[in-house]
Write a protein that holds these residues in place. Structure first.
Motif, short mmCIF file in Angstrom:
data_model
loop_
_atom_site.label_atom_id
_atom_site.label_comp_id
_atom_site.label_asym_id
_atom_site.label_seq_id
_atom_site.Cartn_x
_atom_site.Cartn_y
_atom_site.Cartn_z
N GLY A 246 12.21 9.62 9.60
CA GLY A 246 10.85 8.61 10.86
C GLY A 246 10.38 9.03 9.17
N VAL A 247 10.32 10.23 9.24
CA VAL A 247 8.97 10.68 8.24
C VAL A 247 8.52 9.55 7.09
CG1 VAL A 247 8.77 12.97 7.11
CG2 VAL A 247 9.59 12.73 8.59
N THR A 248 7.79 9.41 6.98
CA THR A 248 6.63 8.44 5.97
C THR A 248 6.65 9.91 4.65
OG1 THR A 248 5.69 7.62 7.61
CG2 THR A 248 4.92 7.45 4.83
N LEU A 249 7.08 9.07 3.11
CA LEU A 249 6.92 9.84 2.17
C LEU A 249 6.29 8.99 1.18
CD1 LEU A 249 11.02 10.72 1.54
CD2 LEU A 249 9.09 12.28 2.37
N LEU A 250 5.60 9.75 0.25
CA LEU A 250 4.90 8.66 -0.68
C LEU A 250 5.22 9.27 -2.30
CD1 LEU A 250 1.48 9.17 0.64
CD2 LEU A 250 2.86 7.17 1.37
N GLN A 251 5.23 8.91 -2.85
CA GLN A 251 5.75 9.67 -4.50
C GLN A 251 5.22 8.98 -5.76
OE1 GLN A 251 10.38 9.51 -4.71
NE2 GLN A 251 9.96 10.80 -6.63
N TRP A 252 4.44 10.37 -6.39
CA TRP A 252 3.83 9.63 -7.52
C TRP A 252 5.21 10.17 -8.45
CZ3 TRP A 252 1.47 10.47 -3.07
CH2 TRP A 252 -0.06 9.87 -2.79
#
Length: 646
Positions: A153-159
């Motif tokens: 339920g948590v949005t994760l962004l990864q670079w």
């Protein structure tokens, strides 16, 4: 030894996550930092940073400090195009946390990952629209995230590491350069920390070509055996640029907060740990940190669980090569850590401003109350300061070395390193004809002080005419007869071993009996050590008769009446176990007179920057004490205020 020495080790524990910690805690009703509501109760350690601009603006009343020391916090994985004041501050809440995250499934909060894989920065979002604009700019600057997904339920962004970060301008030097000029790895951090004048100096240093390496024998060299197994390359020296290697970045959009880490796995661990445990704000040991009387004034505050942090440090040490940072890491024994965790539960620290400067306090809390370890109040505490000269450069004082020695022996029975150090100390005394347990320690039951002070003549002045320095040791005792017997043994030993080159001479100084150790120096008689009594129970040992004259029978102006010393120690707890004190103005003046003339012109920019920064500090002082609940270490940096216009 554990009770006294472990304070330094636990101070590191309290400050490990980064700096120290800030909170908000009115006494009637505890105010809980928003970021701590998203951290689990078993968080091993964290740092809370006061992000209010007004809090840091209070530093402006002191002489300007370098900008790198005035920024509340930094996020090195953000692109350079991101400006803290314009892009982050408008949406940022009052307090930011830098925390260690418990690994998933670890109810006890034990962390065995690397620091990169365990650290997370959590920041509160007070303005969602402005945060969204920041996130859009981040994507435009760094590029869209490589991965954008949901995790529970948590949005994760990864670079991953960006092209900008891996460009030739920031890549590490080649191996030849590292070996030839080991300081090249420190170029970028030096620029960041020391400001524009040093940037110019470092830029000049970068233009120096690397020293040539000895040529390797060619494959056609007759002396080379083609069948010989090649030797492995010699490991290169540690390079600080390893700490600055490009890293990825991951962001979790939590309710009302944003969490940032080097990798997404760390954020997943945080999300999992939140599901396992109640919030950190429900942990009574952490709430004790928030209830500190100076918490509301704090710029920085830290909190750490001693058992968890100790295991984390041990894991790092075990996983690190012996050459890490160019130094051999001290061996940590699990038995020592076990003893620490039995005695102590948590550690915390607070840093706040007061009219004189910056005050910090570290508390290391016992697992159960220990009233037997509390500092005892005495009517004559710190009276030895009345015997030190006001112009003292540096002093370190405490009391009852006899008891401290006995405690050290008891608490270091299972500590081979400490046992080795204590054995060496014993042997050094035996080497000069004294049995420490019989001749020395039994009578050292009062206060004592080691100090440096300005003095002409004596040992150091004979070495260099600019070394107007005296070194003294002052000891109070309840058994003067035993002390005099030890001194007599020492005098007889020196006289015998010197075989006429050193003469032991009784003298009278201002009506007081003293003893002088004298030798011939360039045809003149030099008194290089002297000992005597300044009152019925206070022994002084110093570097010659001339320095002794400034102390016997008493200094012209005593240290406890000196305004700089009073300012440096007035805010410390009483009772306490003594002081460490440095008069920075006097010490720097002494050093400048001693070393500045030979400094070359090419180094002048660095010297000027150092003088500017060091000149803002008037004194540095610390004091340790203990209550039934905790050991405590207070420190104060007294800073020069900004001069007001006439």
């Amino acid at each position: 030894m554990l009770r006294h020495v472990s304070v330094s080790f636990l101070t590191v524990i309290a400050l490990l996550p980064s700096y120290a910690v800030v909170h908000a805690a009115p006494v009637p009703q505890l105010s809980l930092p928003a970021v701590t509501t998203v951290l689990p109760a078993n968080t091993p350690g964290l740092v809370l940073v006061n992000a209010k601009p007004t809090a840091w603006a209070a530093l402006d009343r002191f002489n300007p400090l370098p900008e790198s020391l005035r920024i509340p916090f930094s996020a090195p994985f953000l692109p350079g195009a991101i400006d803290f004041t314009q892009d982050i501050q408008p949406w940022l809440g009052d307090q930011v946390a830098v925390a260690l995250v418990p690994t998933a499934g670890s109810i006890a909060g034990t962390v065995f990952q690397t620091l990169d894989a365990s650290a997370v920065l959590v920041a509160p979002i007070k303005d969602r629209d402005r945060f969204d604009r920041f996130l859009s700019k981040l994507k435009a600057t760094r590029g869209n995230p490589d991965i954008e997904r949901e995790y529970k339920g948590v949005t994760l962004l990864q670079w991953s590491a960006s092209a900008e970060e891996t460009s030739p301008a920031t890549e590490e030097p080649d191996a030849t350069t590292q070996r030839s000029i080991p300081w090249r790895g420190f170029v970028q951090p030096t620029r960041a920390l020391l400001g524009q004048p040093v940037k110019q100096l470092v830029a000049q240093l970068e233009t120096i070509p690397p020293a040539s390496e000895p040529e390797e024998p060619s494959s056609s060299d007759e002396s080379t055996d083609p069948d010989e197994t090649p030797k492995p390359d010699k490991p290169s020296d540690f390079d600080a640029s390893e700490l600055l290697k490009p890293k990825g970045m991951a962001i979790a959009l939590l309710p009302g907060n944003v969490a940032v880490a080097v990798q997404a796995q760390t954020l997943e661990d945080l999300i999992d740990a939140r599901a396992e445990k109640e919030p950190l704000t429900q942990n009574p040991l952490f709430r004790r940190t928030l209830q500190h009387p100076h918490a509301e004034r704090s710029l920085l505050t830290s909190y750490g669980n001693v058992a968890a942090i100790s295991k984390f440090i041990l894991a790092i040490v075990k996983a690190s090569p012996a050459s890490t940072f160019g130094l051999g890491l001290p061996t940590l024994y699990e038995s020592q850590l076990s003893a620490l965790t039995k005695l102590y539960s948590t550690a915390d620290s607070h840093v706040w401003l007061q009219p004189e400067g910056i005050h910090s306090q570290v508390n290391i809390y016992y697992t159960t109350p220990r009233p037997d370890l509390a500092t005892r109040a005495t009517s004559d505490a710190n009276q030895i300061m009345t015997r030190l000269p006001a112009a003292t450069f540096l002093s370190a004082s405490s009391r009852n070395f006899k008891e401290q020695w006995q405690t050290s022996l008891k608490e270091s029975q299972n500590d081979p390193n400490t046992q080795l150090a204590l054995t060496g100390f014993r042997e050094s005394l035996r080497a000069v004809g004294l049995d420490p347990e019989k001749d020395v320690f039994p009578w050292m039951d009062g206060e004592y002080a080691f100090f440096l002070f300005p003095a002409r003549g004596g040992l150091f002045n004979s070495i260099n005419s600019k070394l107007d320095l005296g070194v003294g040791l002052m000891i109070q005792t309840s058994d003067r007869a035993a002390a005099e017997l030890a001194l007599k043994k020492l005098d007889q030993f020196v006289k015998k071993e010197a075989k006429g080159e050193v003469v032991i001479v009784p003298k009278r100084l201002k009506g007081q009996s003293i003893v002088s150790w004298e030798a011939k120096d360039r045809g003149k008689t030099l008194s290089f050590l002297s000992h005597g009594w300044v009152d019925a129970n206070t022994l002084v040992i110093t570097t010659g008769v001339t320095p002794m004259a400034a102390l016997n029978p008493e200094p012209y102006l005593p240290l406890h009446l000196n305004h700089t010393f009073q300012t440096a120690t007035a805010s410390f707890p009483i009772p306490n176990d003594g002081y460490f004190y440095v008069n920075m103005g006097a010490t720097l003046s002494f050093l400048y007179n001693l070393i500045l003339p030979p400094v070359s012109t090419s180094d002048s920019l660095f010297v000027q920057e150092f003088q500017r920064i060091a000149g803002t500090v008037r004194s540095v002082s610390t004091s340790n004490s203990a209550t039934a609940d905790a050991q405590r270490l207070d420190s104060l940096w007294v800073l020069a205020p900004v001069k007001q216009p006439q």
